[in-house]
Design an enzyme around this catalytic site. Structure first.
Site, PDB file in Angstrom:
ATOM      1  N   ALA A 110       0.407  -1.032  -0.199  1.00  0.00           N
ATOM      2  CA  ALA A 110      -0.193  -0.112   0.324  1.00  0.00           C
ATOM      3  C   ALA A 110       1.075   1.460  -0.047  1.00  0.00           C
ATOM      4  O   ALA A 110       2.221   1.365   0.187  1.00  0.00           O
ATOM      5  CB  ALA A 110      -0.715   0.164   1.075  1.00  0.00           C
ATOM      6  N   LYS A 111       0.327   2.388  -0.814  1.00  0.00           N
ATOM      7  CA  LYS A 111       1.153   3.597  -0.287  1.00  0.00           C
ATOM      8  C   LYS A 111       0.502   4.805   0.179  1.00  0.00           C
ATOM      9  O   LYS A 111      -1.034   4.481  -0.480  1.00  0.00           O
ATOM     10  CB  LYS A 111       1.961   3.129  -1.450  1.00  0.00           C
ATOM     11  CG  LYS A 111       3.047   4.687  -1.448  1.00  0.00           C
ATOM     12  CD  LYS A 111       4.344   4.209  -0.702  1.00  0.00           C
ATOM     13  CE  LYS A 111       5.721   4.676  -0.508  1.00  0.00           C
ATOM     14  NZ  LYS A 111       6.504   4.784  -0.160  1.00  0.00           N
TER      15      LYS A 111
END
Ligand code: NAD
Length: 421
Positions: A110-111
């Site tokens: 994720a980011k």
């Protein structure tokens, strides 16, 4: 099935897809899994209204992309920068999926990012932005859902605000919702320097592969933030010669070697490496082209492109940053026989110790620095050796080998879990 074609050299998502396509082809990945692995599980865009110090209201934009949650909760940093784009966050989220798989830790990718310029914001404004962003994402974050960490322009103070906001909503303290926290709030010893230490460990593997001696190994580092400065210190302490360093303001170069302790003290004071007295000034572009054994980009994406790749005179590139080399540059560097330790392997030390932090928070039992560093070393050495063996076995370079290993691991998990209909 139509496959995603990449075109613009500096679009980070396209850069990721270019390498993914080569690895998928080699693995003979079927079209269904190809689609699953290239489509982010979830992309969220949030509006962040904030009352500024002068009383005016401003609305910032924030993103969180969860690329794949197949192997575990999402894991990935949050960056604050004026040029954040959804495509960039999407690429960084996918790279986190591949990185966690290469490091073989039980996280997906994720980011997150917020479009803002932290240098123009007060601490109170940054805190409000962070808390509102966290509150907007409250349903998708959590130790079993998605666990953010620091990235460009975010630090342990920002992580503490996220942890506190999340805990307020949950009505109890939840330290495991973020990593990279201050030590007394459930952080881990060794996390701050973990990415730089990880870079040093893979540099050791690469140099011993080529029979290179540390004291004759000259290193140039681009970027002197968390990753660059820690890598410089740890490499220098173990005998490597740091001959050039840059940051966003410019660079310093001394072919006889830079005293890194003094440079860190100077940068702390001056907030830049520029003006360091024991070295010559040099531009950010020029420094990349100086002869050295190791070039360590630790700044941002798209620094080595088709425009400058043929001028690089390093033996090894160790990618401390995410996405510093474009796909077009890869081929040029490969033809020049430059050995690349790709980002999803080289900078995995950070997420590995983030994993250790998450484990310690859940156990409520904290390890000492020796244990953290030994386990980091073991993990980085294993990852390097597994990727190198994969590269030799399949006759591909280290980057494609790392992608193949990662895709193989994630695809295996998806097949094993099955598709819930
Ligand atoms: P940071 O904000 O602490 O430091 C960034 C540094 O890069 C600063 O010194 C800045 O001046 C410099 N910089 C920015 N643009 C530049 C340019 N064009 N030329 C030269 N220098 C430039 O960020 P960080 O946490 O050290 O992250 C750096 C890179 O490493 C990013 O790509 C990030 O995604 C990646 N990364 C960070 C971690 C981590 O643990 N912090 C882990 C894995 C990967």
């Amino acid at each position: 099935m139509e496959r995603h074609e990449s075109n613009a050299e500096t679009n980070p998502f396209d850069a990721m897809v270019s390498r993914f396509n080569i690895a998928a082809e080699k693995l003979k990945l079927d079209d269904g899994l190809y689609q699953i692995l290239l489509t982010p599980d979830r992309e969220i865009s949030v509006a962040i209204p904030v009352q500024m110090d002068n009383g005016n209201l401003r609305v910032f934009k924030g993103y969180r992309v969860q690329h794949s949650l197949a192997r575990g909760p999402g894991k990935g940093g949050i960056r604050y920068a004026p040029d954040v784009t959804l495509d960039e966050i999407r690429a960084l989220a996918a790279w986190m999926t591949w990185k966690c798989a290469v490091a073989n830790i039980p996280f997906g990718g994720a980011k997150g990012g917020i479009i803002c310029d932290p240098s123009q914001l007060s601490s109170a404004e940054l805190e409000k932005i962070t808390r509102r962003y966290t509150a907007s994402l409250i349903d998708v974050l959590g130790p079993d859902r998605d666990v953010p960490a620091p990235d460009v322009n975010t630090d342990e103070r920002v992580m503490a605000w996220i942890m506190d906001t999340y805990s307020m909503h949950m009505r109890h303290t939840v330290t495991g919702v973020v990593t990279g926290k201050p030590l007394d709030l459930g952080g881990s010893v060794g996390r701050n320097e973990a990415t730089g230490r990880g870079c040093k460990i893979v540099c050791d593997r690469a140099t011993s592969r080529f029979g290179m001696k540390r004291e004759h190994t000259r290193v140039i580092i681009q970027g002197f933030g968390n990753v660059g400065s820690m890598a410089a210190r740890i490499l220098n302490e173990s005998g490597y010669q740091i001959i050039g360093v840059t940051d966003i303001h410019g660079g310093v170069f001394n072919p006889l070697g830079i005293n890194v302790t003094k440079l860190i003290a100077h940068a702390k004071e001056a907030r830049t490496v520029v003006g360091f007295p024991d070295a010559e000034p040099i531009s950010g572009n020029e420094i990349l082209e100086q002869p050295c054994e190791i070039l360590l980009p630790a700044a941002t994406e798209n620094q080595i492109t088709s425009h400058n790749a043929d001028k690089i005179r390093a033996r090894i590139i160790c990618e401390g940053a995410n996405g510093p080399t474009t796909a077009q540059a890869d081929q040029i560097l490969y033809d020049k026989k430059i050995f690349i330790i790709p980002d999803i392997l080289a900078n995995a030390g950070g997420v590995t110790v983030s994993y250790f932090e998450w484990v310690q928070d859940r156990q409520g039992y904290f390890w000492n620095l020796k244990t953290v560093n030994e386990r980091l070393e073991e993990s980085m050495v294993n990852s390097f050796d597994t990727v190198a063996a994969y590269a030799d076995r399949h006759g591909v370079n280290m980057r494609i080998a790392a992608y193949m290993l990662a895709i193989d691991r994630v695809a295996f998990t998806i097949r094993e879990r099955g598709i819930y209909a």
